[in-house]
Design a protein around this motif. Structure first.
Motif, PDB file in Angstrom:
ATOM      1  N   ASP A  19       0.799  -1.220   0.000  1.00  0.00           N
ATOM      2  CA  ASP A  19       0.000   0.000   0.000  1.00  0.00           C
ATOM      3  C   ASP A  19       0.836   1.276   0.000  1.00  0.00           C
ATOM      4  O   ASP A  19       0.300   2.370  -0.142  1.00  0.00           O
ATOM      5  CB  ASP A  19      -0.952   0.026   1.202  1.00  0.00           C
ATOM      6  N   ILE A  20       2.153   1.160   0.160  1.00  0.00           N
ATOM      7  CA  ILE A  20       3.016   2.341   0.107  1.00  0.00           C
ATOM      8  C   ILE A  20       3.162   2.765  -1.345  1.00  0.00           C
ATOM      9  O   ILE A  20       3.461   1.958  -2.218  1.00  0.00           O
ATOM     10  CB  ILE A  20       4.404   2.073   0.714  1.00  0.00           C
ATOM     11  N   ASP A  21       2.948   4.048  -1.582  1.00  0.00           N
ATOM     12  CA  ASP A  21       3.060   4.604  -2.927  1.00  0.00           C
ATOM     13  C   ASP A  21       4.180   5.640  -2.947  1.00  0.00           C
ATOM     14  O   ASP A  21       4.181   6.561  -2.127  1.00  0.00           O
ATOM     15  CB  ASP A  21       1.724   5.246  -3.318  1.00  0.00           C
ATOM     16  N   LEU A  22       5.122   5.465  -3.841  1.00  0.00           N
ATOM     17  CA  LEU A  22       6.164   6.464  -4.032  1.00  0.00           C
ATOM     18  C   LEU A  22       5.579   7.560  -4.921  1.00  0.00           C
ATOM     19  O   LEU A  22       5.359   7.361  -6.117  1.00  0.00           O
ATOM     20  CB  LEU A  22       7.410   5.852  -4.679  1.00  0.00           C
ATOM     21  N   VAL A  23       5.270   8.688  -4.325  1.00  0.00           N
ATOM     22  CA  VAL A  23       4.629   9.784  -5.046  1.00  0.00           C
ATOM     23  C   VAL A  23       5.647  10.537  -5.902  1.00  0.00           C
ATOM     24  O   VAL A  23       5.361  10.921  -7.029  1.00  0.00           O
ATOM     25  CB  VAL A  23       3.936  10.748  -4.052  1.00  0.00           C
ATOM     26  N   PHE A  36       9.136  10.957  -1.460  1.00  0.00           N
ATOM     27  CA  PHE A  36       7.842  11.379  -0.939  1.00  0.00           C
ATOM     28  C   PHE A  36       6.908  10.193  -1.074  1.00  0.00           C
ATOM     29  O   PHE A  36       6.682   9.709  -2.190  1.00  0.00           O
ATOM     30  CB  PHE A  36       7.316  12.593  -1.714  1.00  0.00           C
ATOM     31  N   ILE A  37       6.411   9.710   0.059  1.00  0.00           N
ATOM     32  CA  ILE A  37       5.588   8.508   0.060  1.00  0.00           C
ATOM     33  C   ILE A  37       4.182   8.815   0.552  1.00  0.00           C
ATOM     34  O   ILE A  37       3.955   9.796   1.262  1.00  0.00           O
ATOM     35  CB  ILE A  37       6.208   7.394   0.936  1.00  0.00           C
ATOM     36  N   ASP A  38       3.258   7.946   0.169  1.00  0.00           N
ATOM     37  CA  ASP A  38       1.889   8.070   0.644  1.00  0.00           C
ATOM     38  C   ASP A  38       1.390   6.680   0.997  1.00  0.00           C
ATOM     39  O   ASP A  38       1.930   5.670   0.525  1.00  0.00           O
ATOM     40  CB  ASP A  38       1.007   8.714  -0.417  1.00  0.00           C
ATOM     41  N   HIS A  39       0.372   6.646   1.829  1.00  0.00           N
ATOM     42  CA  HIS A  39      -0.222   5.392   2.295  1.00  0.00           C
ATOM     43  C   HIS A  39      -1.678   5.679   2.628  1.00  0.00           C
ATOM     44  O   HIS A  39      -1.989   6.761   3.149  1.00  0.00           O
ATOM     45  CB  HIS A  39       0.525   4.898   3.544  1.00  0.00           C
ATOM     46  N   PRO A  40      -2.581   4.748   2.329  1.00  0.00           N
ATOM     47  CA  PRO A  40      -3.998   4.981   2.631  1.00  0.00           C
ATOM     48  C   PRO A  40      -4.262   5.327   4.097  1.00  0.00           C
ATOM     49  O   PRO A  40      -5.185   6.086   4.404  1.00  0.00           O
ATOM     50  CB  PRO A  40      -4.674   3.672   2.251  1.00  0.00           C
ATOM     51  N   ALA A  41      -3.457   4.805   5.005  1.00  0.00           N
ATOM     52  CA  ALA A  41      -3.628   5.085   6.435  1.00  0.00           C
ATOM     53  C   ALA A  41      -2.880   6.341   6.867  1.00  0.00           C
ATOM     54  O   ALA A  41      -2.857   6.683   8.043  1.00  0.00           O
ATOM     55  CB  ALA A  41      -3.168   3.887   7.265  1.00  0.00           C
ATOM     56  N   GLY A  42      -2.247   7.024   5.915  1.00  0.00           N
ATOM     57  CA  GLY A  42      -1.482   8.217   6.236  1.00  0.00           C
ATOM     58  C   GLY A  42       0.001   7.900   6.404  1.00  0.00           C
ATOM     59  O   GLY A  42       0.407   6.746   6.474  1.00  0.00           O
ATOM     60  N   VAL A  43       0.787   8.945   6.444  1.00  0.00           N
ATOM     61  CA  VAL A  43       2.237   8.810   6.595  1.00  0.00           C
ATOM     62  C   VAL A  43       2.623   9.448   7.920  1.00  0.00           C
ATOM     63  O   VAL A  43       2.340  10.615   8.163  1.00  0.00           O
ATOM     64  CB  VAL A  43       2.987   9.498   5.436  1.00  0.00           C
ATOM     65  N   ASP A  44       3.242   8.654   8.771  1.00  0.00           N
ATOM     66  CA  ASP A  44       3.716   9.179  10.044  1.00  0.00           C
ATOM     67  C   ASP A  44       5.205   8.866  10.179  1.00  0.00           C
ATOM     68  O   ASP A  44       5.810   8.247   9.293  1.00  0.00           O
ATOM     69  CB  ASP A  44       2.913   8.615  11.222  1.00  0.00           C
TER      70      ASP A  44
END
Length: 87
Positions: A19-23, A36-44
């Protein structure tokens, strides 16, 4: 050594968590990579640390920065908004 591509890094991140997306991948200088990464549960911070540890082999040749996309790479921003925030 060849610079890693977005596809190379995305493939590695999928192995960590599909689910990790490299934006975006930036190379602000020759020995640095900014992810810069994104994830459906958010990035912390914990996710950024997991990604950094998973990609630690890159630290041989690069300094590594891992971050959430923030407004610069927001998926909801229009092209004109992204251009304005860059100015």
């Amino acid at each position: 050594m060849n610079d890693p591509t977005e596809q190379d890094i995305q493939h590695e991140l999928t192995g960590l968590d599909p689910d990790i997306d490299l934006v975006a991948l930036e190379k602000p200088r020759g020995d640095a990579l900014r992810l810069f990464i994104d994830h459906p549960a958010g990035v912390d911070l914990a996710l950024c640390e997991r990604v950094s540890k998973h990609l630690q082999h890159l630290l041989v040749d690069y300094s590594l920065e891992v971050s959430s996309p923030g407004p610069k790479y927001s998926r909801n921003a229009t092209a004109s908004e992204t251009k304005e925030s860059a100015q």
